[in-house]
Scaffold this motif. Structure first.
Motif, PDB file in Angstrom:
ATOM      1  N   GLY A   9      -4.102  77.310  45.266  1.00 26.30           N
ATOM      2  CA  GLY A   9      -5.137  78.353  45.340  1.00 26.30           C
ATOM      3  C   GLY A   9      -5.694  78.624  43.953  1.00 26.30           C
ATOM      4  O   GLY A   9      -6.213  77.731  43.309  1.00 26.30           O
ATOM      5  N   THR A  10      -5.590  79.847  43.483  1.00 24.91           N
ATOM      6  CA  THR A  10      -6.057  80.184  42.132  1.00 24.91           C
ATOM      7  C   THR A  10      -4.892  80.386  41.175  1.00 24.91           C
ATOM      8  O   THR A  10      -5.087  80.866  40.065  1.00 24.91           O
ATOM      9  CB  THR A  10      -6.910  81.468  42.168  1.00 24.91           C
ATOM     10  N   ASN A  71     -10.742  79.454  48.439  1.00 31.89           N
ATOM     11  CA  ASN A  71     -10.872  79.217  49.878  1.00 31.89           C
ATOM     12  C   ASN A  71     -10.507  77.791  50.284  1.00 31.89           C
ATOM     13  O   ASN A  71     -10.857  77.355  51.369  1.00 31.89           O
ATOM     14  CB  ASN A  71     -12.308  79.511  50.320  1.00 31.89           C
ATOM     15  N   CYS A  72      -9.847  77.043  49.408  1.00 30.34           N
ATOM     16  CA  CYS A  72      -9.511  75.652  49.709  1.00 30.34           C
ATOM     17  C   CYS A  72      -8.242  75.582  50.559  1.00 30.34           C
ATOM     18  O   CYS A  72      -7.366  76.421  50.460  1.00 30.34           O
ATOM     19  CB  CYS A  72      -9.289  74.861  48.428  1.00 30.34           C
ATOM     20  N   GLU A  73      -8.180  74.546  51.394  1.00 39.13           N
ATOM     21  CA  GLU A  73      -6.996  74.295  52.207  1.00 39.13           C
ATOM     22  C   GLU A  73      -6.287  73.067  51.655  1.00 39.13           C
ATOM     23  O   GLU A  73      -6.921  72.067  51.334  1.00 39.13           O
ATOM     24  CB  GLU A  73      -7.386  74.032  53.662  1.00 39.13           C
TER      25      GLU A  73
END
Length: 152
Positions: A9-10, A71-73
């Motif tokens: 994520g971040t 918002n990445c998977e």
């Protein structure tokens, strides 16, 4: 002796190659006093950063240029392989359907009665030349004398 960088994520987690205790981290934001091998950056903004970890006289430096996405998977290799295999199977199925449907149509078209008899093809005479486009022959230049090229 390399840094281990993990991105989720971040959040970026960096592990220092030094195994000794009392590790001091330095970054573009200043010196951090953590004494752990792992340095965690939460809510990283994808901007490049210079980081270093040191213990006593030994120092290791790292230029971090990591892209992060909120918002990445994350997909594992098995999921990606399954998606690609399913796509190939669907494409192959569509190709087979198109082949069989086009094969049936071609067969039905040949079964219809012929509209004209199949005899020996007769040679056709050459087409009659259009008199408007005949080549200029000697002695006929006066017909085209009125046609002058226009300067643009």
């Amino acid at each position: 002796e390399e840094f281990l960088v993990e991105i989720s994520g971040t959040t970026v987690t960096i592990t220092c190659p030094l195994a000794e205790g009392n590790i001091k981290w330095e970054g573009t934001g200043g010196t951090t006093g953590t004494e752990e091998r792992k340095y965690i950056i939460k809510d990283h903004n994808s901007s490049p950063a210079n980081l270093s970890c040191s213990s006593g006289s030994e120092k290791h430096e790292l230029y971090l240029n990591a892209r992060v996405c909120a918002n990445c998977e994350e997909l594992n290799a098995l999921t990606v392989t399954g998606i690609i295999a399913a796509d190939l199977l669907i494409t192959l199925g569509v190709l087979i359907l198109v082949y069989y449907f086009s094969k049936d149509r071609k067969g039905k078209a040949n079964m219809s009665p012929a509209s004209r008899p199949r005899g020996q093809k007769m040679q056709r005479p050459p087409p009659v030349p259009n008199p408007d486009y005949e080549p200029i022959r000697k002695g006929q230049r006066e017909v085209y004398a009125g046609l002058e090229s226009r300067g643009f």
